[in-house]
Scaffold this motif. Structure first.
Motif, PDB file in Angstrom:
ATOM      1  N   ASN A 149      12.474 -40.916 -24.319  1.00  0.00           N
ATOM      2  CA  ASN A 149      13.521 -41.811 -24.809  1.00  0.00           C
ATOM      3  C   ASN A 149      13.186 -42.268 -26.233  1.00  0.00           C
ATOM      4  O   ASN A 149      12.156 -41.878 -26.788  1.00  0.00           O
ATOM      5  CB  ASN A 149      13.725 -43.005 -23.864  1.00  0.00           C
ATOM      6  CG  ASN A 149      12.485 -43.883 -23.758  1.00  0.00           C
ATOM      7  OD1 ASN A 149      11.421 -43.552 -24.287  1.00  0.00           O
ATOM      8  ND2 ASN A 149      12.603 -44.992 -23.070  1.00  0.00           N
ATOM      9  N   PRO A 173      26.161 -45.039 -18.840  1.00  0.00           N
ATOM     10  CA  PRO A 173      25.427 -44.013 -19.605  1.00  0.00           C
ATOM     11  C   PRO A 173      26.135 -43.575 -20.874  1.00  0.00           C
ATOM     12  O   PRO A 173      25.515 -42.993 -21.767  1.00  0.00           O
ATOM     13  CB  PRO A 173      25.314 -42.842 -18.612  1.00  0.00           C
ATOM     14  CG  PRO A 173      25.466 -43.469 -17.262  1.00  0.00           C
ATOM     15  CD  PRO A 173      26.423 -44.613 -17.455  1.00  0.00           C
ATOM     16  N   ASN A 174      27.453 -43.848 -20.975  1.00  0.00           N
ATOM     17  CA  ASN A 174      28.209 -43.445 -22.174  1.00  0.00           C
ATOM     18  C   ASN A 174      28.312 -44.540 -23.232  1.00  0.00           C
ATOM     19  O   ASN A 174      28.879 -44.317 -24.297  1.00  0.00           O
ATOM     20  CB  ASN A 174      29.621 -42.997 -21.769  1.00  0.00           C
ATOM     21  CG  ASN A 174      29.576 -41.735 -20.932  1.00  0.00           C
ATOM     22  OD1 ASN A 174      28.902 -40.775 -21.298  1.00  0.00           O
ATOM     23  ND2 ASN A 174      30.256 -41.739 -19.798  1.00  0.00           N
ATOM     24  N   ASP A 175      27.778 -45.717 -22.948  1.00  0.00           N
ATOM     25  CA  ASP A 175      27.746 -46.789 -23.951  1.00  0.00           C
ATOM     26  C   ASP A 175      26.949 -46.296 -25.162  1.00  0.00           C
ATOM     27  O   ASP A 175      25.853 -45.735 -25.000  1.00  0.00           O
ATOM     28  CB  ASP A 175      27.068 -48.023 -23.343  1.00  0.00           C
ATOM     29  CG  ASP A 175      27.023 -49.194 -24.310  1.00  0.00           C
ATOM     30  OD1 ASP A 175      27.843 -50.105 -24.169  1.00  0.00           O
ATOM     31  OD2 ASP A 175      26.140 -49.193 -25.207  1.00  0.00           O
ATOM     32  N   PRO A 176      27.465 -46.464 -26.402  1.00  0.00           N
ATOM     33  CA  PRO A 176      26.771 -45.922 -27.586  1.00  0.00           C
ATOM     34  C   PRO A 176      25.318 -46.399 -27.718  1.00  0.00           C
ATOM     35  O   PRO A 176      24.426 -45.609 -28.064  1.00  0.00           O
ATOM     36  CB  PRO A 176      27.615 -46.417 -28.759  1.00  0.00           C
ATOM     37  CG  PRO A 176      28.954 -46.674 -28.181  1.00  0.00           C
ATOM     38  CD  PRO A 176      28.732 -47.109 -26.772  1.00  0.00           C
ATOM     39  N   LYS A 179      23.182 -44.685 -25.009  1.00  0.00           N
ATOM     40  CA  LYS A 179      22.914 -43.285 -25.385  1.00  0.00           C
ATOM     41  C   LYS A 179      21.846 -43.193 -26.467  1.00  0.00           C
ATOM     42  O   LYS A 179      20.970 -42.331 -26.430  1.00  0.00           O
ATOM     43  CB  LYS A 179      24.210 -42.609 -25.873  1.00  0.00           C
ATOM     44  CG  LYS A 179      25.153 -42.209 -24.759  1.00  0.00           C
ATOM     45  CD  LYS A 179      26.442 -41.634 -25.298  1.00  0.00           C
ATOM     46  CE  LYS A 179      26.329 -40.152 -25.581  1.00  0.00           C
ATOM     47  NZ  LYS A 179      26.475 -39.337 -24.372  1.00  0.00           N
ATOM     48  N   TRP A 180      21.933 -44.102 -27.461  1.00  0.00           N
ATOM     49  CA  TRP A 180      20.971 -44.078 -28.566  1.00  0.00           C
ATOM     50  C   TRP A 180      19.562 -44.380 -28.061  1.00  0.00           C
ATOM     51  O   TRP A 180      18.607 -43.705 -28.408  1.00  0.00           O
ATOM     52  CB  TRP A 180      21.383 -45.092 -29.639  1.00  0.00           C
ATOM     53  CG  TRP A 180      20.600 -44.981 -30.911  1.00  0.00           C
ATOM     54  CD1 TRP A 180      20.906 -44.212 -32.000  1.00  0.00           C
ATOM     55  CD2 TRP A 180      19.370 -45.647 -31.233  1.00  0.00           C
ATOM     56  NE1 TRP A 180      19.953 -44.371 -32.986  1.00  0.00           N
ATOM     57  CE2 TRP A 180      18.993 -45.241 -32.538  1.00  0.00           C
ATOM     58  CE3 TRP A 180      18.557 -46.546 -30.561  1.00  0.00           C
ATOM     59  CZ2 TRP A 180      17.847 -45.699 -33.174  1.00  0.00           C
ATOM     60  CZ3 TRP A 180      17.398 -47.000 -31.194  1.00  0.00           C
ATOM     61  CH2 TRP A 180      17.059 -46.582 -32.472  1.00  0.00           C
ATOM     62  N   SER A 182      18.427 -44.197 -24.923  1.00  0.00           N
ATOM     63  CA  SER A 182      17.986 -43.218 -23.925  1.00  0.00           C
ATOM     64  C   SER A 182      17.538 -41.911 -24.565  1.00  0.00           C
ATOM     65  O   SER A 182      16.574 -41.292 -24.125  1.00  0.00           O
ATOM     66  CB  SER A 182      19.126 -42.938 -22.947  1.00  0.00           C
ATOM     67  OG  SER A 182      18.899 -41.734 -22.258  1.00  0.00           O
ATOM     68  N   ARG A 183      18.281 -41.470 -25.581  1.00  0.00           N
ATOM     69  CA  ARG A 183      17.954 -40.246 -26.342  1.00  0.00           C
ATOM     70  C   ARG A 183      17.845 -39.011 -25.438  1.00  0.00           C
ATOM     71  O   ARG A 183      17.021 -38.141 -25.637  1.00  0.00           O
ATOM     72  CB  ARG A 183      16.650 -40.471 -27.108  1.00  0.00           C
ATOM     73  CG  ARG A 183      16.348 -39.467 -28.225  1.00  0.00           C
ATOM     74  CD  ARG A 183      15.252 -40.059 -29.082  1.00  0.00           C
ATOM     75  NE  ARG A 183      14.634 -39.140 -29.995  1.00  0.00           N
ATOM     76  CZ  ARG A 183      13.449 -38.569 -29.792  1.00  0.00           C
ATOM     77  NH1 ARG A 183      12.780 -38.772 -28.678  1.00  0.00           N
ATOM     78  NH2 ARG A 183      12.909 -37.780 -30.705  1.00  0.00           N
ATOM     79  N   GLY A 184      18.666 -38.984 -24.391  1.00  0.00           N
ATOM     80  CA  GLY A 184      18.706 -37.814 -23.515  1.00  0.00           C
ATOM     81  C   GLY A 184      17.914 -37.965 -22.232  1.00  0.00           C
ATOM     82  O   GLY A 184      18.078 -37.165 -21.300  1.00  0.00           O
ATOM     83  N   GLU A 187      20.300 -39.070 -19.351  1.00  0.00           N
ATOM     84  CA  GLU A 187      21.202 -37.951 -19.089  1.00  0.00           C
ATOM     85  C   GLU A 187      20.488 -36.830 -18.335  1.00  0.00           C
ATOM     86  O   GLU A 187      21.064 -36.216 -17.428  1.00  0.00           O
ATOM     87  CB  GLU A 187      21.771 -37.395 -20.411  1.00  0.00           C
ATOM     88  CG  GLU A 187      22.675 -38.374 -21.151  1.00  0.00           C
ATOM     89  CD  GLU A 187      21.943 -39.284 -22.126  1.00  0.00           C
ATOM     90  OE1 GLU A 187      22.553 -39.650 -23.142  1.00  0.00           O
ATOM     91  OE2 GLU A 187      20.771 -39.641 -21.877  1.00  0.00           O
TER      92      GLU A 187
END
Length: 695
Positions: A149, A173-176, A179-180, A182-184, A187
């Protein structure tokens, strides 16, 4: 992927991870004169390319921009000015691009910059140009997928991009912002769960089990009729019963002994893994790593998720899951974990993955890790979330030519810092802290953080707020647990998992570790991410120390040197930056595994000597042999009378020993009988109480 490139008097070595490209630079001594730094230009190659762009600079020349925070974009005065490396070059022989995308080809052009600030020039003959492709995260045929992350909750980039605002919906999980941060990583974990096909099954082992996106994904599978079973930490004795509360909210049953199984008979059930069984019977892959199933795990602390598509690994993890599912007592858990994964040999097989499960009877693996540190031919990279345990201080601190990087959650205690920095030319420490704060120390240990009064760097940087709901969790910054031995070599060793490299993690907790040898792709991802987080916090450590000192100029942390003096520390023998520069370009004459095979299981040498442990042990054993030989000789020369007298004395002693042994045996037999009686009684009581709980 690794690339080495030379041009004129300069050379570069680049290592690509998934989201990072680490670039080491070197030049001949004579070219340092007048060198003001390096400009970096990057271009995506192929579809989606937007052309070559100079990369952003973090520092400026004071004579050109005296007040960078209040400088504005000439094209849009409402926006702050941005600075680039063609005008404000990088003054370092090590640089990382942390904004790369996975599985993407990039062209880098690096130019040595000379001249005066505001009018820099470069010679085209010195230009370094190369193409490098970042690693893909996952795909058909891959054995390992590794996701880190952002792990930078105290981040200028977050402050710049999101103005320190808390995510609008932390569970989306789609909150900007989610997402930033988490960095994948989030996901990838959700992807692993959601890929479960009808007929497949999942077996989950969870410590902190509260993050609704994960719990909801598992519940959705159960609702589709997929067999999902979860061993979780029983937190019914904790305030608010966090795991049980989150499970109830998600609609998961609590300890029904069919879908969920509470784990309580261990110090910490610290696992965070998911095993996939193809067709419900064949274990085929595992999700593991350091990430707890919490918002802090995915979005706050530095964490890693590691996916392994390997049948033998999956089989062992499934067997371990079956063991902890039964909620065994400590002795049974130790016996089971050690039977599944005995202590590894000194040199695990080439291109292999070994597993290690805890709890174990003894913390012998700490010695194993220590010996691997001493075996390193080039470098050691180590994360210690809860500080460096006593057994690993000597192998890290022992003076030798190999570089050692230690990344910690908090500053080392006074004693550990003294030992670890004894070899200042080869050891670099970094720890998590936001800009403008210092740790308050109590009894030699770091406790709370305090703001630095009149912190001058605030003039140039955003104030860093820490995103984490209600300040939860024991670890704020660094939560990864991994050790890299010679990651720059063609045959590296990566040790990564849930365990904190400490005695309790080995002897008292449920834990799992992967020992991966010879996989350069895995090593490159771990090493480039280690560098990213290590230097992210190292800059803050130095800036804060400068600002917190009685007399200092903390502006040094932001402004570029307007002379070539910045290069001195990179080319002066005995300086740590010089040794780090050489680490990337010097080829070792040996390997860690050759050293390990030669040294065997000899104990680590004292931190005061430069001699290898094996040699020291050999000398000691030679001395002992010599002493024995002298004693034997003396015994042979002794008169016969003395021998007879000694015989009588020995006979008396022997007889006394036998009597004492007999007495001791009687005592032990009585004690065993009593213990058996007590155990039987306790077992009956436990069965009764368990029956009650099941009802």
């Amino acid at each position: 992927m690794r690339i080495t490139q030379s041009s004129g008097d300069f050379k570069a070595k680049a290592i690509a991870g998934t989201h990072t490209v680490l670039i080491a630079l070197d030049c001949v001594e004579g070219r340092r004169k007048g060198l003001k730094g390096f400009s970096f230009q990057r271009e995506m190659v192929g579809a989606g390319s937007t052309g070559a762009k100079f990369l952003r600079s973090q520092k400026v020349f004071k004579s050109v921009v005296p007040d960078p925070k209040n400088a504005h974009d000439p094209a849009d005065p409402t926006k702050p000015a941005r600075f680039y490396t063609d005008k404000f070059p990088v003054q370092s022989f090590l640089w990382g691009d942390y904004a790369a995308s996975p599985e993407t080809k990039y062209r880098f052009v690096i130019r040595p910059m000379y001249g005066t600030p505001g009018a820099l020039t470069t010679d085209p003959a010195d230009e370094l140009s190369f193409e490098i492709t970042t690693e893909k995260e996952w795909g058909p045929g891959e054995t390992h997928g590794v996701w880190f992350n952002r792990g930078a909750i105290a981040s200028q980039a977050f402050a710049d991009q999101f103005k320190n605002e808390v995510p609008k919906d932390i569970n989306d999980p789609n909150d900007p912002e989610v997402k930033w941060l988490s960095r994948g990583l989030l996901e990838a974990c959700l992807g692993y769960i959601n890929e479960t096909a009808p007929g497949d099954t999942l077996r989950v082992a969870a410590y902190e089990f509260t993050y609704s996106p994960i719990l909801n994904a598992l519940k959705a599978l159960i609702d589709k009729g997929i067999d999902v079973q979860i061993v979780y930490h029983d937190t019914t004795d904790a305030k608010g019963k966090p795991n049980e509360t989150a499970m109830t909210t998600a609609g998961l049953p609590v300890d029904d002994q069919k879908i969920t199984y509470g784990r309580s008979k261990t110090k910490i059930p610290h696992n965070k893994f998911i095993v996939r069984l193809k067709g419900g019977t064949d274990p085929v892959e595992v999700w593991t790593g350091s990430t707890n199933f919490t918002s802090s795990g995915f979005l706050g602390q530095t964490n890693v998720g590691h996916r392994v598509a390997d049948v033998e690994t999956a089989k062992q993890y499934l067997a371990f899951w079956e063991l902890v599912k039964r909620d065994p007592e400590l002795a049974a858990a130790r016996a089971g974990a050690s039977a599944l994964t005995p202590d590894p040999v000194e040199v695990i097989a080439q291109k292999s993955v070994a597993r290690l499960f805890s709890p174990r009877a003894k913390p012998a693996m700490l010695d194993w890790y220590g010996r691997r540190m001493l075996n390193a031919a080039n470098s050691v990279w180590f994360t210690a979330a809860f500080g460096v345990t006593a057994k690993l201080v000597p192998p890290l601190a022992q003076q030798r030519d190999q570089m050692r990087f230690v990344l910690m959650e908090k500053p080392a205690t006074a004693a550990n810092k003294k030992a670890l920095t004894g070899d200042l030319t080869h050891v670099i420490l970094s720890y998590g802290v936001p800009l403008g704060e210092l740790y308050a120390m109590k009894n030699g240990k770091p406790t709370a953080r305090r703001r630095i009064k009149e912190f001058a760097l605030d003039k140039w940087f955003f104030t860093e707020e820490l995103y984490r709901p209600s300040n939860d969790g024991f670890v704020f910054f660094v939560h990864t647990k991994f050790l890299l031995i010679d990651p720059l070599s063609d045959d590296p060793l990566v040790c990564s998992g849930s365990a904190n490299f400490s005695p309790p993690s080995l002897t008292a907790n449920d834990e799992n570790m992967l020992l991966i040898r010879g996989n350069t792709r895995v090593a490159d991802i771990y090493m480039t991410e280690f560098d990213r987080v290590f230097r992210h916090f190292y800059f803050r450590d130095i800036a804060n120390e400068l600002a917190g000192a009685d007399t200092s100029d903390d502006a040094k942390a932001i402004f570029l040197d307007e002379t070539d003096g910045w290069t001195d520390s990179y080319f002066t023998a005995g300086k740590v930056k010089n040794n780090r520069r050489l680490m990337f370009f010097n080829v070792p004459t040996t390997t860690w595994f050759a050293n390990a095979a030669a040294a065997g299981t000899q104990p680590a040498a004292s931190t005061k000597t430069k001699k290898p442990a094996a040699k020291k042990s050999a000398k000691k054993s030679a001395k002992k042999s010599k002493k024995k030989a002298v004693k034997k000789k003396a015994a042979k020369k002794a008169p016969k009378k003395t021998a007879k007298k000694t015989k009588k004395t020995d006979a008396k002693k022997q007889s006394a020993k036998k009597a004492a042994k007999k007495k001791m045996l009687k005592k032990k037999t009585a004690k065993r009988a009593s213990k058996k009686k007590t155990t039987k009684k306790a077992s009956t009581t436990r069965k009764k109480s368990k029956g009650k709980r099941a009802r």
